[in-house]
Motif scaffolding. Structure first.
Motif, mmCIF file in Angstrom:
data_model
loop_
_atom_site.group_PDB
_atom_site.id
_atom_site.type_symbol
_atom_site.label_atom_id
_atom_site.label_comp_id
_atom_site.label_asym_id
_atom_site.label_seq_id
_atom_site.Cartn_x
_atom_site.Cartn_y
_atom_site.Cartn_z
ATOM 1 N N ASN A 79 25.582 21.977 15.540
ATOM 2 C CA ASN A 79 24.586 22.638 14.695
ATOM 3 C C ASN A 79 23.597 23.442 15.539
ATOM 4 O O ASN A 79 23.238 24.575 15.206
ATOM 5 C CB ASN A 79 23.828 21.606 13.857
ATOM 6 N N ILE A 80 23.135 22.843 16.649
ATOM 7 C CA ILE A 80 22.224 23.559 17.549
ATOM 8 C C ILE A 80 22.903 24.820 18.070
ATOM 9 O O ILE A 80 22.312 25.907 18.090
ATOM 10 C CB ILE A 80 21.795 22.646 18.721
ATOM 11 N N ASN A 81 24.147 24.687 18.469
ATOM 12 C CA ASN A 81 24.879 25.823 19.033
ATOM 13 C C ASN A 81 25.048 26.948 18.017
ATOM 14 O O ASN A 81 25.093 28.125 18.382
ATOM 15 C CB ASN A 81 26.254 25.355 19.528
ATOM 16 N N ASN A 82 25.118 26.574 16.746
ATOM 17 C CA ASN A 82 25.263 27.575 15.685
ATOM 18 C C ASN A 82 23.923 28.005 15.090
ATOM 19 O O ASN A 82 23.883 28.746 14.102
ATOM 20 C CB ASN A 82 26.173 27.029 14.578
ATOM 21 N N GLY A 83 22.829 27.532 15.684
ATOM 22 C CA GLY A 83 21.500 27.930 15.223
ATOM 23 C C GLY A 83 21.098 27.333 13.894
ATOM 24 O O GLY A 83 20.275 27.901 13.162
ATOM 25 N N ILE A 84 21.654 26.164 13.554
ATOM 26 C CA ILE A 84 21.387 25.525 12.254
ATOM 27 C C ILE A 84 20.275 24.487 12.405
ATOM 28 O O ILE A 84 20.377 23.561 13.205
ATOM 29 C CB ILE A 84 22.662 24.848 11.704
ATOM 30 N N ASN A 85 19.209 24.642 11.623
ATOM 31 C CA ASN A 85 18.152 23.631 11.552
ATOM 32 C C ASN A 85 18.372 22.818 10.273
ATOM 33 O O ASN A 85 18.189 23.319 9.175
ATOM 34 C CB ASN A 85 16.764 24.286 11.478
ATOM 35 N N ASP A 86 18.764 21.575 10.418
ATOM 36 C CA ASP A 86 18.953 20.761 9.213
ATOM 37 C C ASP A 86 18.236 19.420 9.374
ATOM 38 O O ASP A 86 17.588 19.155 10.386
ATOM 39 C CB ASP A 86 20.445 20.573 8.895
ATOM 40 N N ASP A 87 18.368 18.576 8.371
ATOM 41 C CA ASP A 87 17.640 17.309 8.357
ATOM 42 C C ASP A 87 18.017 16.408 9.522
ATOM 43 O O ASP A 87 17.236 15.544 9.928
ATOM 44 C CB ASP A 87 17.906 16.564 7.032
ATOM 45 N N LEU A 88 19.225 16.592 10.065
ATOM 46 C CA LEU A 88 19.671 15.740 11.163
ATOM 47 C C LEU A 88 18.744 15.855 12.374
ATOM 48 O O LEU A 88 18.560 14.905 13.137
ATOM 49 C CB LEU A 88 21.107 16.116 11.565
ATOM 50 N N LEU A 89 18.121 17.036 12.522
ATOM 51 C CA LEU A 89 17.225 17.240 13.662
ATOM 52 C C LEU A 89 16.083 16.236 13.661
ATOM 53 O O LEU A 89 15.666 15.744 14.705
ATOM 54 C CB LEU A 89 16.635 18.657 13.622
ATOM 55 N N PHE A 90 15.554 15.955 12.493
ATOM 56 C CA PHE A 90 14.332 15.159 12.426
ATOM 57 C C PHE A 90 14.526 13.831 11.703
ATOM 58 O O PHE A 90 13.578 13.090 11.474
ATOM 59 C CB PHE A 90 13.227 15.971 11.741
ATOM 60 N N GLY A 91 15.764 13.538 11.341
ATOM 61 C CA GLY A 91 16.035 12.270 10.687
ATOM 62 C C GLY A 91 16.302 11.181 11.703
ATOM 63 O O GLY A 91 16.086 11.329 12.900
ATOM 64 N N ARG A 92 16.805 10.075 11.227
ATOM 65 C CA ARG A 92 17.135 8.961 12.109
ATOM 66 C C ARG A 92 18.499 8.443 11.703
ATOM 67 O O ARG A 92 18.710 8.049 10.572
ATOM 68 C CB ARG A 92 16.084 7.863 11.990
ATOM 69 N N THR A 93 19.447 8.493 12.619
ATOM 70 C CA THR A 93 20.796 8.001 12.362
ATOM 71 C C THR A 93 21.104 6.923 13.388
ATOM 72 O O THR A 93 20.259 6.564 14.204
ATOM 73 C CB THR A 93 21.826 9.145 12.470
#
Length: 736
Positions: A515-529
């Motif tokens: 996602n980072i490589n494709n320039g995608i900012n999504d909930d995974l960035l700031f969530g907790r898995t």
């Protein structure tokens, strides 16, 4: 081999005679035997009249002279006790017996002891001074002919001049090591070279830097706007830009502004143009499409393009490998997907191939398959397999990782090419190629232009070359972006892997990386898995949070902090200082030593900063301090995966703490737990490739700690690290 530098230890002198050399390098480094007749204190009397081993930089040692060596005794791990010489004096013979021995030595051909004795009997103990004052004094000696007079006088003058030249070099600012390197290279021409153009030393001697010469040039009266200085400054500036930024050339308008800043003078455009033209005519620089290159860099890019053109003309018979791959799947108990089968077949059926893909796409699985399939098809014995197939990587850690995952031997490219650190030359080269069938280079994004050029030079044209890497990671630390340029040229068969294997295993790290490589900012960035955790905090809370996470992990063997910069409140240097207190606090049973303002103690995590091929340790390797000795001399023993390397004060600059390391230094490595601090004050280093590379270093659990805006800033910034290179242009030129 190590530099002769004494840090903190007491200096001693010993006086005696050189006996013979065990080793001599081209630049004057000597390991030899020395017999002492005098020492500087009672604590060293055990060495009197004993044969000892000495090391250091010397000029023209001879057995007839008496020398005073200044330095100290060290214990070499491999070679035992040695006297490490930092400087020396050649003592002029003063008594009759010494002068006779000197004049009858090999230095003065045809004289012998009988004539030497006659000279001393007539001229006395001032014989040498009298000959230097007036060679005709020798005609007072019975039996001395005209040839003898000229021979003795000439050799004595040369003998005297060499020492005086070295003293002069010391006097204008060169240390003893540099002075000897300079004199051993130029010999009697040294003073002429210095007077004509001291900046010549930069081109001829790798060890002498522009900054050092520029500082000394002031002392010998060279004006700041001297053309010799401007020319050297232009070459220095292009070299620095290429090394620091990664370009392979500099545009003309950029070059002028950089040179003005580097030389700190009022440089007119006319002065710049005329000196630039001089360098082009002399062949030190090359101009192509209004781009300016150091000749070696221009040649390297050209050589790579020519090699690839030649490879393209080397056709091989295409084989159907369907059944062979099926057999391999049964043997290895594995199932390859269509992408992987295509890559494996292409490796066998092409002279050169690129395999690229992000984390979790199975690149290592394919490498293992290629090795086994090629061996099966060609019925290679185990011995043949090791001789015909070579797995390489740019760093020690990357080569160890590929060896562990493929169960096949691997090495660094430098070790494969038998790099000589002292001369900075490769012993495997165009004149001494290594005969092998297939070379696979992993982590190829880290290979710079010079290194790929040298690798190509060392391989016969029939050798298959397979480059494996992630084109979206950071480019090489050195100049160029060869993997990207080769892929972008579309002239080399390239297999792009897209299927994510580890994603199926529930790896949010892999998903985040893509996602980072494709320039995608999504909930995974700031969530907790289960394996990705973002911990938001303000700038001043980043350090405490990182320390808190690390304290909870306890085991620093499998964890790594990665940061973009060294300086600042949450930079690498500050992180290392604080992380040491978490992972390796001071204890009574742990010895420690202060180096500069940094405390190193036993069990500390250490990062190697340079290549030491003789010790099998390379830039980026991580180890732990096994043992520290304080007395009788400072020594640090560092364990790199059971390879224990000994460091003395002369080599303490080769390592630093490794609790936190730069993202660039982490390339080629993987860590179970990775902690990445992110703050807006890193803004110069916040860009997509950097964060993508950092995230892809993590295997099990990733912690992102800091300001949300910093992470978003990095992902949105895809403009950094754009390098100026010509490889793609040269390839298109040759293939057009």
């Amino acid at each position: 081999m190590f530099d002769i530098i004494i840090l903190g230890d007491i200096m001693h002198f010993i006086i005696g005679h050189y006996k013979k050399s065990i080793f001599e390098s081209d630049n004057g480094y000597v390991i030899g035997l020395f017999k002492e007749i005098k020492v500087d204190n009672d604590n060293m009397t055990q060495y009197l009249n004993k044969m000892i081993t000495f090391t250091g930089y010397f000029h023209n040692l001879n057995t007839s002279d008496t020398y005073k060596l200044i330095g100290n005794f060290i214990e070499h791990e491999k070679y035992g006790e040695q006297f490490n010489t930092s400087s020396y004096e050649r003592l002029v013979p003063e008594d009759s017996d010494s002068i006779i021995t000197f004049l009858s030595s090999d230095l003065f051909k045809g004289i012998g002891k009988r004539k030497a004795t006659k000279i001393v009997n007539v001229l006395g103990e001032k014989a040498l001074d009298m000959i230097l004052e007036n060679k005709d004094n020798l005609y007072l000696i019975p039996g001395i002919n005209h040839e003898d007079v000229n021979n003795i006088n000439e050799q004595l003058i040369n003998y005297q001049n060499s020492y005086q030249t070295i003293l002069y070099l010391n006097d204008i600012g060169f240390n003893n090591k540099d002075a000897l390197i300079i004199y051993n290279y130029y010999l009697e021409k040294t003073l002429n070279i210095i007077n004509e153009n001291i900046y010549t030393l930069i081109n001829d001697l790798n060890e002498i830097s522009f900054r050092k010469i520029d500082e000394i040039s002031k002392k010998i009266g060279i004006n700041r706007d001297d053309n010799r200085r401007i020319r050297a400054g232009i070459v220095f500036t292009i070299t620095e830009i290429c090394n620091l930024i990664g370009h392979t050339y500099v545009k003309k308008n950029e070059l002028y502004n950089y040179v003005v800043r580097a030389l700190k003078i009022n440089l007119t455009q006319d002065m710049f143009e005329s000196n630039l033209e001089f360098l082009l005519n002399k062949g030190e620089l090359v101009q192509y499409n209004n781009h300016y290159y150091i000749k070696e860099m221009y040649d390297a890019e050209k050589n790579i393009a020519i090699r690839i053109k030649n490879i393209s003309q080397n056709k091989i018979q295409v084989k159907s490998l369907i059944n062979d791959i099926k057999d391999l799947e049964e043997t290895l108990q594995i199932k390859y997907n269509d992408e992987q089968k295509k890559a494996i077949s292409a490796a066998i059926n092409h002279q050169m191939l690129i395999i690229t893909g992000g984390p979790g796409t199975g690149k290592t699985t394919i490498i293992e398959a290629i090795v086994n399939l090629y061996s099966n098809i060609n019925n290679l014995s185990t011995q043949d397999k090791f001789e015909k197939i070579h797995l390489l990587a740019p760093t020690g850690r990357a080569s160890k990782r590929i060896m562990e995952t493929t169960n096949f031997k691997a090495s660094t490219i430098h070790r494969f090419l038998k790099w000589n650190k002292e001369s900075n030359q490769f012993n495997i080269n165009e004149l001494n190629k290594i005969n092998c069938d297939i070379v696979i280079v992993d982590e190829a994004s880290m290979v710079d232009t010079y290194l790929l050029d040298n690798l190509f030079k060392g391989l016969p044209l029939h050798t298959k070359i397979i480059l494996v890497g992630d084109q979206d990671q950071l480019p090489s630390f050195g100049p160029g972006q060869v993997l990207k340029d080769l892929i972008d040229s579309k002239l080399i068969t390239t297999i792009k892997l897209k299927t994510l294997y580890r994603q199926g295993e529930g790896s949010d790290i892999i998903t985040l990386a893509h996602n980072i490589n494709n320039g995608i900012n999504d909930d995974l960035l700031f969530g907790r898995t289960s394996d990705v955790q973002f911990i938001p905090c303000s700038f001043d809370q980043v350090m405490p949070k990182v320390l808190e996470i690390c304290a909870s992990l306890k085991n620093f063997d499998n964890s790594q902090v990665l940061a973009p910069i060294y300086k600042g409140y949450s930079g690498i240097d500050a992180l290392n200082k604080n992380l040491q207190t978490i992972f390796n606090p001071s204890q009574a049973n742990k010895k420690e030593v202060l180096i500069g303002d940094i405390i190193y103690r036993e069990k500390d995590k250490i990062l190697q900063l340079t290549n030491l091929p003789d010790e099998n340790v390379f830039n980026g390797d991580i180890g732990f301090i096994e043992k520290i000795n304080i007395k009788p001399r400072k020594e640090i023993f560092i364990n790199y995966d059971n390879n224990i390397v000994r460091y003395t004060p002369a080599s303490f600059t080769n390592f630093k703490h490794g609790y936190a390391i730069s993202i660039h230094k982490s390339q080629g490595s993987e860590f179970n737990y990775t902690i990445i601090p992110l703050v807006k004050s890193y803004y110069n280093m916040l860009y997509r490739k950097l964060i993508y590379t950092a995230v892809t270093r993590c295997k099990n659990k990733l912690y992102l700690v800091g300001e949300k805006e910093a992470l978003i800033m990095a992902i949105n910034n895809n403009s950094n690290d754009i390098r100026q290179t010509s490889l793609k242009d040269f390839l298109n030129e040759y293939f057009s």
